[in-house]
Design a protein around this motif. Structure first.
Motif, short mmCIF file in Angstrom:
data_model
loop_
_atom_site.label_atom_id
_atom_site.label_comp_id
_atom_site.label_asym_id
_atom_site.label_seq_id
_atom_site.Cartn_x
_atom_site.Cartn_y
_atom_site.Cartn_z
N ILE A 1 -8.45 -11.82 12.73
CA ILE A 1 -9.16 -12.04 11.47
C ILE A 1 -10.46 -12.81 11.72
CG2 ILE A 1 -9.06 -13.26 9.26
CD1 ILE A 1 -6.05 -12.56 9.20
N PHE A 2 -10.39 -13.85 12.55
CA PHE A 2 -11.58 -14.63 12.89
C PHE A 2 -12.62 -13.76 13.60
CE2 PHE A 2 -13.83 -17.10 16.16
CZ PHE A 2 -14.55 -17.99 15.36
N LEU A 3 -12.16 -12.94 14.56
CA LEU A 3 -13.09 -12.09 15.30
C LEU A 3 -13.72 -11.03 14.40
CD1 LEU A 3 -11.12 -11.58 18.65
CD2 LEU A 3 -13.09 -13.05 18.22
N ALA A 4 -13.00 -10.61 13.36
CA ALA A 4 -13.58 -9.65 12.41
C ALA A 4 -14.80 -10.26 11.72
CB ALA A 4 -12.53 -9.24 11.38
N GLY A 5 -14.71 -11.56 11.37
CA GLY A 5 -15.86 -12.23 10.77
C GLY A 5 -17.01 -12.35 11.74
N VAL A 6 -16.71 -12.69 13.01
CA VAL A 6 -17.76 -12.77 14.03
C VAL A 6 -18.43 -11.42 14.21
CG1 VAL A 6 -18.20 -13.19 16.48
CG2 VAL A 6 -16.60 -14.67 15.22
N LEU A 7 -17.63 -10.34 14.20
CA LEU A 7 -18.18 -8.99 14.34
C LEU A 7 -19.11 -8.67 13.18
CD1 LEU A 7 -18.24 -6.23 15.77
CD2 LEU A 7 -16.26 -5.58 14.37
N GLY A 8 -18.75 -9.13 11.97
CA GLY A 8 -19.61 -8.88 10.81
C GLY A 8 -20.98 -9.49 10.99
N PHE A 9 -21.05 -10.73 11.46
CA PHE A 9 -22.35 -11.38 11.70
C PHE A 9 -23.11 -10.68 12.82
CE2 PHE A 9 -20.14 -15.12 9.75
CZ PHE A 9 -20.97 -15.22 8.64
N ILE B 1 -12.46 -10.88 7.22
CA ILE B 1 -12.42 -9.42 7.30
C ILE B 1 -13.44 -8.81 6.33
CG2 ILE B 1 -11.00 -7.39 6.76
CD1 ILE B 1 -8.67 -8.71 8.04
N LEU B 2 -13.61 -9.42 5.17
CA LEU B 2 -14.63 -8.94 4.23
C LEU B 2 -16.03 -9.12 4.82
CD1 LEU B 2 -13.27 -10.21 0.79
CD2 LEU B 2 -12.82 -8.06 1.98
N ILE B 3 -16.23 -10.21 5.55
CA ILE B 3 -17.52 -10.40 6.24
C ILE B 3 -17.72 -9.29 7.27
CG2 ILE B 3 -18.79 -11.91 7.81
CD1 ILE B 3 -17.46 -14.29 6.41
N GLY B 4 -16.64 -8.96 8.00
CA GLY B 4 -16.73 -7.86 8.96
C GLY B 4 -17.05 -6.54 8.28
N CYS B 5 -16.40 -6.28 7.13
CA CYS B 5 -16.67 -5.04 6.40
C CYS B 5 -18.10 -5.01 5.87
CB CYS B 5 -15.68 -4.90 5.25
SG CYS B 5 -13.98 -4.58 5.77
N ALA B 6 -18.59 -6.17 5.39
CA ALA B 6 -19.97 -6.24 4.93
C ALA B 6 -20.94 -5.98 6.08
CB ALA B 6 -20.24 -7.61 4.30
N GLY B 7 -20.61 -6.50 7.27
CA GLY B 7 -21.45 -6.24 8.44
C GLY B 7 -21.48 -4.75 8.77
N ILE B 8 -20.34 -4.09 8.67
CA ILE B 8 -20.29 -2.64 8.89
C ILE B 8 -21.14 -1.93 7.86
CG2 ILE B 8 -18.78 -0.61 8.88
CD1 ILE B 8 -16.56 -2.41 9.96
N GLY B 9 -21.04 -2.37 6.59
CA GLY B 9 -21.85 -1.78 5.54
C GLY B 9 -23.34 -1.94 5.80
N LEU B 10 -23.75 -3.13 6.25
CA LEU B 10 -25.15 -3.35 6.58
C LEU B 10 -25.61 -2.46 7.73
CD1 LEU B 10 -25.36 -7.24 6.29
CD2 LEU B 10 -26.66 -5.59 4.94
N PHE B 11 -24.75 -2.34 8.72
CA PHE B 11 -25.10 -1.48 9.86
C PHE B 11 -25.26 -0.03 9.43
CE2 PHE B 11 -23.93 1.24 13.45
CZ PHE B 11 -24.81 0.79 14.41
N SER C 1 -6.34 -0.34 9.28
CA SER C 1 -4.96 -0.31 8.79
C SER C 1 -4.32 -1.69 8.77
CB SER C 1 -4.12 0.63 9.65
OG SER C 1 -4.00 0.13 10.97
N VAL C 2 -4.86 -2.64 9.55
CA VAL C 2 -4.29 -3.98 9.56
C VAL C 2 -4.46 -4.66 8.20
CG1 VAL C 2 -4.75 -4.21 12.03
CG2 VAL C 2 -6.38 -5.14 10.39
N ILE C 3 -5.44 -4.22 7.41
CA ILE C 3 -5.65 -4.83 6.10
C ILE C 3 -4.42 -4.65 5.23
CG2 ILE C 3 -7.05 -4.74 3.99
CD1 ILE C 3 -9.40 -3.86 5.76
#
Length: 369
Positions: free
Chosen positions: A342-350, A258-268, A317-319
């Motif tokens: 949770i796994f898909l959140a990481g994929v979304l971040g990448f 999820i942190l990877i997903g959040c980082a991806g959102i931040g990069l975007f 909110s799931v966090i």
């Protein structure tokens, strides 16, 4: 191998930037701590012992037994009432001023009439309704012991253990530091290249600019994990936070995607807005809004209907809804569907990282630097 070296090189460079540009670390540290402080001070960080005054004008055996019943009434954490000794006049005055949750008076004719007098500050507030329910619970226990209650009830809580309000706020501040830190640090680092006009060097790197994005993700996740230890330590030391090693380790490992997903959102967001003054307020508002309506301040099921409807579609909110129960030992694992999300959140971040740098290259080619 060269790509891994490039990622680590960018990570080392980012760590030096954060060390020198300490203002980039202010938001993920200050925002959760300020919210934690406000929640504890304004809404209370103690147990369930609310200040009440009780005056016994009967001085009979029955009234003494009732007073003992009030003193013995307790929740899973603390006694329900914190009794403050004062005379009847002063107690009424304090109750009228809102300095007491409740004033209880056992009149002189208590034995004959079995009447008690209650005075609350405001019957329409949730706190006053709660304190009256505590009184009814105590009276039911007292009448049951006296054999005067024909129908008895047993209070069974949803969980065998409970947490202090302050501990719940502390756990939420840890989760807020994690996801807010990952998102805002990634956005700040990406915007740093635009603000300092080094984006062209990143774009022309031989290993591909996407490696810089992966390096930023690594830095964001690593730093947010480290920063979260600050509210975690404060919660353990001062806020009655019960530390469960297995649960905490599970939360920290499971939240990485999820942190990877959040980082991806931040990069975007960094690739789109490019400027600190736009990125930082936007991401901070996302964090604070999620904390309030997403289960950080209180469970979503306790919020008003409109807030619950928003939380149902607000993915962040799931966090709080999923990780807080594990953090406080209400749950010891995640369901299959939760693990999949949770796994898909990481994929979304990448994926968002690829999009962000693809967008960056396109702007560099067609718009110049």
């Amino acid at each position: 191998m060269k790509k891994w070296q490039a990622i680590l090189a960018v990570h080392n460079r980012n760590m030096k930037i954060l060390t020198r540009q300490k203002q980039m670390l202010i938001q993920p540290i200050i925002v959760p701590l300020v919210l934690l402080f406000l929640m504890v001070v304004v809404f209370g960080g103690g147990g369930d012992d609310w200040p009440v005054a009780i005056v016994n004008e009967s001085n009979s055996l029955e009234s003494q037994e009732l007073m003992e019943a009030f003193k013995d009434s307790e929740s899973n954490i603390t006694p329900y009432f914190d009794f403050i000794e004062m005379n009847s006049y002063e107690a009424k005055k304090k109750g009228s001023e809102g300095r007491l949750h409740l004033f209880i008076k056992l009149p002189a004719d208590f034995v004959e009439n079995k009447n008690i007098e209650l005075k609350t500050y405001n019957i329409n507030s949730d706190a006053m309704k709660n304190v009256r329910l505590r009184v009814e619970h105590t009276l039911n226990d007292y009448m049951e012991k006296q054999g005067a209650l024909k129908v008895t009830s047993q209070q069974v809580t949803a969980q065998p253990n409970d947490v202090w309000r302050s501990a719940f706020y502390g756990g939420s501040s840890v989760l807020l530091t994690l996801f807010l830190g990952s998102m805002i640090i990634a956005a700040n680092l990406h915007a740093f290249d635009y603000e300092n006009r080094t984006i062209k060097e990143i774009t022309l790197t031989p290993t591909g600019s996407i490696m810089a994005g992966f390096g930023i993700i690594l830095t964001s996740v690593f730093v947010s994990l480290i920063l979260s230890l600050i509210p975690l330590t404060l919660s353990i030391l001062f806020l009655h936070f019960d530390f469960y090693f297995y649960n905490t380790l599970l939360v920290y490992l499971s939240i990485v995607p999820i942190l990877i997903g959040c980082a991806g959102i931040g990069l975007f967001l960094g690739a789109y807005f490019k400027q600190y003054r736009v990125l930082q307020p936007l991401i901070i508002l996302i964090g604070i809004g999620t904390y309030i309506i997403g289960g950080g301040f209180a469970g979503v099921n306790m919020l008003m209907p409109l807030a619950r409807e928003i939380a149902d579609i607000w993915v962040f909110s799931v966090i709080f809804e999923w990780f807080n129960p594990v953090l406080h030992n209400f749950a010891t694992s995640f369901s299959f569907s939760q693990c999949t999300f949770i796994f898909l959140a990481g994929v979304l971040g990448f994926l968002l990282t690829f999009i962000a740098y693809r967008f960056q290259i396109r702007k560099s080619i067609f718009g110049g630097q």
